[in-house]
Every structure is written in C-alpha cells, then in structure tokens.
Design a protein around this motif. Structure first.
Motif, PDB file in Angstrom:
ATOM      1  N   VAL A  37       0.857  -1.180   0.000  1.00 12.26           N
ATOM      2  CA  VAL A  37       0.000   0.000   0.000  1.00 12.26           C
ATOM      3  C   VAL A  37       0.897   1.235   0.000  1.00 12.26           C
ATOM      4  O   VAL A  37       1.803   1.351   0.825  1.00 12.26           O
ATOM      5  N   ASP A  38       0.650   2.139  -0.920  1.00 12.03           N
ATOM      6  CA  ASP A  38       1.415   3.384  -1.003  1.00 12.03           C
ATOM      7  C   ASP A  38       0.821   4.402  -0.031  1.00 12.03           C
ATOM      8  O   ASP A  38      -0.314   4.861  -0.224  1.00 12.03           O
ATOM      9  N   PRO A  39       1.558   4.768   1.024  1.00  7.27           N
ATOM     10  CA  PRO A  39       0.998   5.688   2.019  1.00  7.27           C
ATOM     11  C   PRO A  39       0.705   7.080   1.455  1.00  7.27           C
ATOM     12  O   PRO A  39      -0.217   7.754   1.921  1.00  7.27           O
ATOM     13  N   TYR A  40       1.443   7.506   0.451  1.00  9.14           N
ATOM     14  CA  TYR A  40       1.217   8.832  -0.115  1.00  9.14           C
ATOM     15  C   TYR A  40      -0.065   8.864  -0.958  1.00  9.14           C
ATOM     16  O   TYR A  40      -0.753   9.874  -0.999  1.00  9.14           O
ATOM     17  N   VAL A  41      -0.366   7.756  -1.604  1.00 15.06           N
ATOM     18  CA  VAL A  41      -1.641   7.644  -2.315  1.00 15.06           C
ATOM     19  C   VAL A  41      -2.775   7.671  -1.295  1.00 15.06           C
ATOM     20  O   VAL A  41      -3.814   8.299  -1.519  1.00 15.06           O
ATOM     21  N   SER A 106      -3.832   0.169  -2.639  1.00 19.22           N
ATOM     22  CA  SER A 106      -4.081   1.557  -2.233  1.00 19.22           C
ATOM     23  C   SER A 106      -5.429   2.035  -2.752  1.00 19.22           C
ATOM     24  O   SER A 106      -6.163   2.725  -2.042  1.00 19.22           O
ATOM     25  N   LEU A 107      -5.746   1.694  -3.992  1.00 19.70           N
ATOM     26  CA  LEU A 107      -7.044   2.084  -4.552  1.00 19.70           C
ATOM     27  C   LEU A 107      -8.194   1.448  -3.784  1.00 19.70           C
ATOM     28  O   LEU A 107      -9.204   2.100  -3.502  1.00 19.70           O
ATOM     29  N   PHE A 108      -8.048   0.173  -3.427  1.00 21.28           N
ATOM     30  CA  PHE A 108      -9.101  -0.489  -2.659  1.00 21.28           C
ATOM     31  C   PHE A 108      -9.197   0.061  -1.235  1.00 21.28           C
ATOM     32  O   PHE A 108     -10.288   0.144  -0.673  1.00 21.28           O
ATOM     33  N   ALA A 109      -8.059   0.442  -0.659  1.00 20.24           N
ATOM     34  CA  ALA A 109      -8.083   1.061   0.662  1.00 20.24           C
ATOM     35  C   ALA A 109      -8.765   2.431   0.599  1.00 20.24           C
ATOM     36  O   ALA A 109      -9.501   2.811   1.519  1.00 20.24           O
ATOM     37  N   CYS A 110      -8.545   3.160  -0.487  1.00 21.34           N
ATOM     38  CA  CYS A 110      -9.241   4.439  -0.671  1.00 21.34           C
ATOM     39  C   CYS A 110     -10.742   4.215  -0.816  1.00 21.34           C
ATOM     40  O   CYS A 110     -11.544   5.044  -0.371  1.00 21.34           O
ATOM     41  N   LEU A 111     -11.120   3.105  -1.414  1.00 23.93           N
ATOM     42  CA  LEU A 111     -12.537   2.751  -1.490  1.00 23.93           C
ATOM     43  C   LEU A 111     -13.107   2.561  -0.081  1.00 23.93           C
ATOM     44  O   LEU A 111     -14.225   2.980   0.204  1.00 23.93           O
TER      45      LEU A 111
END
Length: 135
Positions: A37-41, A106-111
C-alpha cells in the motif's frame, strides 16, 4: 445545554477522522509499504475524500434547514454525483500518471475510506434530519 456540548458536530467528526487517518498513514508508512500500500496515495485519497465529504455534509446540513424538502433531496444527490465524479477523476489521473506502478491495494483502501466518509455523512444527515423534524 450540557447535552449539546457533549454531541460531536459532524464537521468535527469528519476532521477528527481525517486527522487520525492521515496520522496513521504517515506513522505506519513502513508497514503499509511492506503490505503493498502506497501511504502517499492513501494520504492524497484521504485528503480528496475529506474535502468532498466536508463540502457535501455542510451543504446537506444547510439544505435540511430549508422548508422545501425537495432542496435536501437535490443537494444530497448532487453531492453523491460530485463525490462519484471527483473520485473517478482522481483515480483516472492516478492511474494515468503512474502507468505501470499502480498500487491496487491503495485504490481499494481508498474505497474503504470512501465508504467510511459516506457512512459518517449519511449517519450525520439522518440524525440532523430527525432532530430537525422533531424540533
């Protein structure tokens, strides 16, 4: 009067969640990177979702005070559409700029963050709507 000081304002709740999530992403940067997971994203996604969520919750709270019930419905759905398009635009920009290095976790975590802010918004607006109709 004492009871109103104990209630957590929806805007303050959004700010608290934003600060806690951002602090978590920055403090646990190494753990997140090991998980892919990219923390900056995550921080950027959290910021975008916070700004859009703050806008929609403030406009929704203002619309609740309007005597015309159709105003609230229009504002709520407009906020939903705005949030959807802003998130889609941000995801497309991220995918376009990173080309091969897209971090799907990262995209799924943003979801997940999207769902969290949506839950806060719906719960807060539902509570405010109930208080407005009783008062």
């Amino acid at each position: 009067m004492e009871q109103t000081s104990r209630k957590l304002n929806p805007v303050k709740l959004m700010i608290l969640v934003f600060v806690l999530l951002t602090a978590f992403f920055l403090v646990c940067k190494d753990i997140l990177l090991q998980s892919g997971v990219d923390p900056y994203v995550m921080v950027a996604g959290n910021l975008i979702l916070f700004i859009v969520g703050l806008f929609t919750i403030i406009s929704g709270l203002k619309a609740i005070r309007n005597p015309n019930p159709h105003v609230f419905v229009r504002v709520y759905y407009a906020g939903f559409i705005i949030r959807l398009f802003v998130c889609a635009l941000a995801a497309f920009i991220y995918i376009y700029l990173s080309k091969d290095g897209v971090s799907k976790p990262s995209l799924f975590a943003c979801l997940g963050i999207y769902v969290l802010y949506s839950f806060i918004e719906v719960f807060s607006l539902k509570k405010a709507l109930r208080e407005n109709s009783n008062g």
